[in-house]
Design a protein around this motif. Structure first.
Motif, PDB file in Angstrom:
ATOM      1  N   SER A 174       0.752  -1.244   0.046  1.00 54.53           N
ATOM      2  CA  SER A 174       0.106  -0.020   0.103  1.00 54.53           C
ATOM      3  C   SER A 174       0.883   1.285  -0.104  1.00 54.53           C
ATOM      4  N   LEU A 175       1.982   1.378   0.852  1.00 53.47           N
ATOM      5  CA  LEU A 175       2.882   2.658   0.946  1.00 53.47           C
ATOM      6  C   LEU A 175       3.384   2.534  -0.484  1.00 53.47           C
ATOM      7  N   PHE A 176       3.882   1.434  -1.181  1.00 50.93           N
ATOM      8  CA  PHE A 176       4.542   1.579  -2.447  1.00 50.93           C
ATOM      9  C   PHE A 176       3.537   2.084  -3.723  1.00 50.93           C
ATOM     10  N   SER A 177       2.448   1.982  -3.400  1.00 50.01           N
ATOM     11  CA  SER A 177       1.468   2.313  -4.547  1.00 50.01           C
ATOM     12  C   SER A 177       1.298   3.690  -4.205  1.00 50.01           C
ATOM     13  N   GLN A 178       1.361   4.199  -3.052  1.00 47.14           N
ATOM     14  CA  GLN A 178       1.222   5.512  -2.639  1.00 47.14           C
ATOM     15  C   GLN A 178       2.384   6.587  -2.908  1.00 47.14           C
ATOM     16  N   ARG A 179       3.484   5.918  -2.429  1.00 46.89           N
ATOM     17  CA  ARG A 179       4.884   6.593  -2.678  1.00 46.89           C
ATOM     18  C   ARG A 179       5.788   5.503  -3.208  1.00 46.89           C
ATOM     19  N   PRO A 180       5.651   5.323  -4.342  1.00 50.23           N
ATOM     20  CA  PRO A 180       6.680   4.310  -5.031  1.00 50.23           C
ATOM     21  C   PRO A 180       8.076   4.659  -4.827  1.00 50.23           C
ATOM     22  N   ILE A 181       9.126   3.580  -4.572  1.00 48.93           N
ATOM     23  CA  ILE A 181      10.451   3.800  -4.606  1.00 48.93           C
ATOM     24  C   ILE A 181      10.989   3.005  -5.675  1.00 48.93           C
ATOM     25  N   LEU A 182      11.412   3.789  -6.832  1.00 47.15           N
ATOM     26  CA  LEU A 182      11.696   3.157  -8.140  1.00 47.15           C
ATOM     27  C   LEU A 182      13.225   3.254  -8.255  1.00 47.15           C
ATOM     28  N   GLY A 183      14.080   4.178  -7.297  1.00 41.61           N
ATOM     29  CA  GLY A 183      15.369   4.485  -7.523  1.00 41.61           C
ATOM     30  C   GLY A 183      15.706   4.963  -5.831  1.00 41.61           C
ATOM     31  N   PRO A 184      17.131   4.633  -5.675  1.00 40.66           N
ATOM     32  CA  PRO A 184      17.561   5.117  -4.251  1.00 40.66           C
ATOM     33  C   PRO A 184      17.254   6.245  -3.781  1.00 40.66           C
ATOM     34  N   ALA A 185      17.170   7.526  -4.717  1.00 38.75           N
ATOM     35  CA  ALA A 185      16.800   8.787  -4.355  1.00 38.75           C
ATOM     36  C   ALA A 185      15.391   8.828  -3.890  1.00 38.75           C
ATOM     37  N   ASP A 186      14.313   8.029  -4.252  1.00 39.42           N
ATOM     38  CA  ASP A 186      13.155   7.974  -3.745  1.00 39.42           C
ATOM     39  C   ASP A 186      12.826   7.995  -2.094  1.00 39.42           C
ATOM     40  N   LEU A 187      13.975   7.170  -1.626  1.00 39.28           N
ATOM     41  CA  LEU A 187      13.951   6.923  -0.251  1.00 39.28           C
ATOM     42  C   LEU A 187      13.626   8.106   0.777  1.00 39.28           C
ATOM     43  N   GLU A 188      13.995   9.249   0.208  1.00 39.28           N
ATOM     44  CA  GLU A 188      14.054  10.587   1.153  1.00 39.28           C
ATOM     45  C   GLU A 188      12.710  11.082   1.246  1.00 39.28           C
ATOM     46  N   LYS A 189      11.830  10.280   0.608  1.00 41.98           N
ATOM     47  CA  LYS A 189      10.356  10.739   1.011  1.00 41.98           C
ATOM     48  C   LYS A 189       9.740   9.886   2.078  1.00 41.98           C
ATOM     49  N   HIS A 190      10.767   8.950   2.524  1.00 45.22           N
ATOM     50  CA  HIS A 190       9.957   8.099   3.703  1.00 45.22           C
ATOM     51  C   HIS A 190      10.906   8.207   4.929  1.00 45.22           C
ATOM     52  N   ARG A 191       9.976   7.625   5.913  1.00 41.98           N
ATOM     53  CA  ARG A 191      10.144   7.379   7.362  1.00 41.98           C
ATOM     54  C   ARG A 191      11.117   6.192   7.267  1.00 41.98           C
ATOM     55  N   LEU A 192      12.326   6.062   7.914  1.00 35.47           N
ATOM     56  CA  LEU A 192      12.991   4.883   8.230  1.00 35.47           C
ATOM     57  C   LEU A 192      12.785   4.124   9.667  1.00 35.47           C
ATOM     58  N   LEU A 193      12.734   2.951   9.420  1.00 36.56           N
ATOM     59  CA  LEU A 193      12.410   1.984  10.622  1.00 36.56           C
ATOM     60  C   LEU A 193      13.387   0.896  10.976  1.00 36.56           C
ATOM     61  N   ALA A 194      14.020   0.986  12.063  1.00 34.93           N
ATOM     62  CA  ALA A 194      15.125   0.236  12.491  1.00 34.93           C
ATOM     63  C   ALA A 194      14.691  -0.440  13.681  1.00 34.93           C
ATOM     64  N   SER A 195      15.718  -1.924  13.797  1.00 33.20           N
ATOM     65  CA  SER A 195      15.764  -2.490  14.980  1.00 33.20           C
ATOM     66  C   SER A 195      16.976  -2.579  15.879  1.00 33.20           C
ATOM     67  N   GLU A 196      16.529  -2.694  17.215  1.00 32.20           N
ATOM     68  CA  GLU A 196      17.877  -2.689  18.029  1.00 32.20           C
ATOM     69  C   GLU A 196      18.724  -3.950  17.946  1.00 32.20           C
ATOM     70  N   THR A 197      17.837  -5.033  17.482  1.00 32.34           N
ATOM     71  CA  THR A 197      18.475  -6.389  17.431  1.00 32.34           C
ATOM     72  C   THR A 197      19.375  -6.484  16.152  1.00 32.34           C
ATOM     73  N   ARG A 198      19.246  -5.643  15.290  1.00 33.12           N
ATOM     74  CA  ARG A 198      19.902  -5.594  13.924  1.00 33.12           C
ATOM     75  C   ARG A 198      20.617  -4.290  13.853  1.00 33.12           C
ATOM     76  N   PRO A 199      21.702  -3.701  14.794  1.00 34.06           N
ATOM     77  CA  PRO A 199      22.285  -2.635  14.711  1.00 34.06           C
ATOM     78  C   PRO A 199      23.129  -2.458  13.351  1.00 34.06           C
ATOM     79  N   GLY A 200      23.158  -1.575  12.836  1.00 33.21           N
ATOM     80  CA  GLY A 200      24.068  -1.151  11.429  1.00 33.21           C
ATOM     81  C   GLY A 200      23.373  -1.559  10.246  1.00 33.21           C
ATOM     82  N   ASP A 201      22.169  -2.295  10.241  1.00 34.31           N
ATOM     83  CA  ASP A 201      21.604  -2.683   8.710  1.00 34.31           C
ATOM     84  C   ASP A 201      21.413  -1.382   7.929  1.00 34.31           C
TER      85      ASP A 201
END
Length: 307
Positions: A174-201
């Motif tokens: 659903s998020l891809f259909s609203q704000r698709p990421i077709l190239g790395p630069a498109d990532l700037e439009k999105h919130r980044l989610l991370a995990s404490e158990t996988r640091p450095g990802d």
């Protein structure tokens, strides 16, 4: 004759240490609180030192007692395995497997029906740890941990590589259909989610994507990956996820991989057996099956893409 400690007291002590209280131990063993206390006192007299100290209204195991309890637990497991090996050939065998939460939930459990079909007399009991670097302790027959199977990596265990681990960008359909990421630069439009158990990802993936200027960007962090995965599926943002754990979600359309060619190889998973374990035991059968499952995924067309 060996000068053995009182075995019933050892059993009560192991349960009291594992459960964290005399009351819980009494409930599990079907004893009274007083009976548990007397058995602990008997063992303390035999050892000549205290095993529990009072903290408020509770009796708490001492550091030495916790180490001793881990050894006792392992000894009980070995006695159980030995007794089962001498039992009826058609008797059910209980195999205790300890694995990281995400590995258990997203890789192991969905495949257990295949193992049960091949080995109907073996009953699997799965326990989990919250981190792949959790200390190895007694109470299980096979441990799954992140690591390599090279010589010297696990001095007291025989390690078998069972699964590769590859990180890539994940998001909800659903998020891809609203704000698709077709190239790395498109990532700037999105919130980044991370995990404490996988640091450095995120750091590693952003470097692979040639987006180092985003490394310092604020992220929403969750304590475990399976929580991050749910947040991604709910469309809260985008995350970095391990492909082996996401095969089912991708196949069912719960997640999409917008940039499949940008991947980061991680240290994979190994199955650990104590050195000297018989290769005909249920534990060995399970490890061989697990490794075959990991190899089958690797050989599937499109099963994974590597850097």
């Amino acid at each position: 004759m060996r000068h053995l400690p009182p075995l019933n007291a050892l059993r009560v002590f192991e349960v009291a240490t594992r459960t964290g209280s005399y009351t819980a131990a009494a409930s599990e063993l079907g004893l009274t609180h007083g009976a548990v206390s007397r058995q602990i006192a008997l063992l303390e007299n035999w050892l000549g030192q205290r095993l529990f100290s009072r903290s408020g209204r509770r009796m708490v195991a001492t550091p030495m007692a916790r180490i001793f309890a881990a050894e006792v637990s392992g000894a009980f497991e070995r006695m159980t395995a030995a007794a089962e090996a001498c039992g009826r050939p058609d008797a059910r065998r209980i195999l205790r497997v300890n694995a990281p939460v995400s590995f258990a939930m997203r890789w192991l459990i969905p495949r257990l029906e295949v193992f049960h079909a091949a080995y109907p007399s073996i009953e699997i009991v799965v326990t989990t740890v919250s981190t792949v670097h959790e200390e190895l302790r007694g109470g299980f027959d096979v441990a799954i941990r992140r690591g390599v199977a090279g010589a010297g990596a696990w001095p007291h265990h025989h390690a078998t590589h069972v699964l590769d681990d590859v990180d890539t960008l994940i998001m909800s359909p659903s998020l891809f259909s609203q704000r698709p990421i077709l190239g790395p630069a498109d990532l700037e439009k999105h919130r980044l989610l991370a995990s404490e158990t996988r640091p450095g990802d995120w750091i590693d993936w952003l470097e692979a994507a040639k987006l180092p200027h985003l490394i310092g960007r604020p992220r929403t962090v969750f304590d475990h990956f399976f929580i991050t995965r749910q947040a991604v599926m709910d469309g809260l943002g985008v995350g970095i996820g391990p492909l082996p754990m996401l095969d089912i979600d991708i196949a069912l359309g719960h997640l999409v991989i917008p940039l499949p060619d940008i991947q980061v190889r991680r240290t994979g998973y190994v199955a650990l057996l104590p050195k000297g374990a018989d290769n005909t035991t249920p534990s060995s059968h399970f490890v061989k099956w697990l490794a075959a499952e990991g190899m089958a995924r690797h050989q599937q067309p499109g099963g994974r893409k590597m850097l």
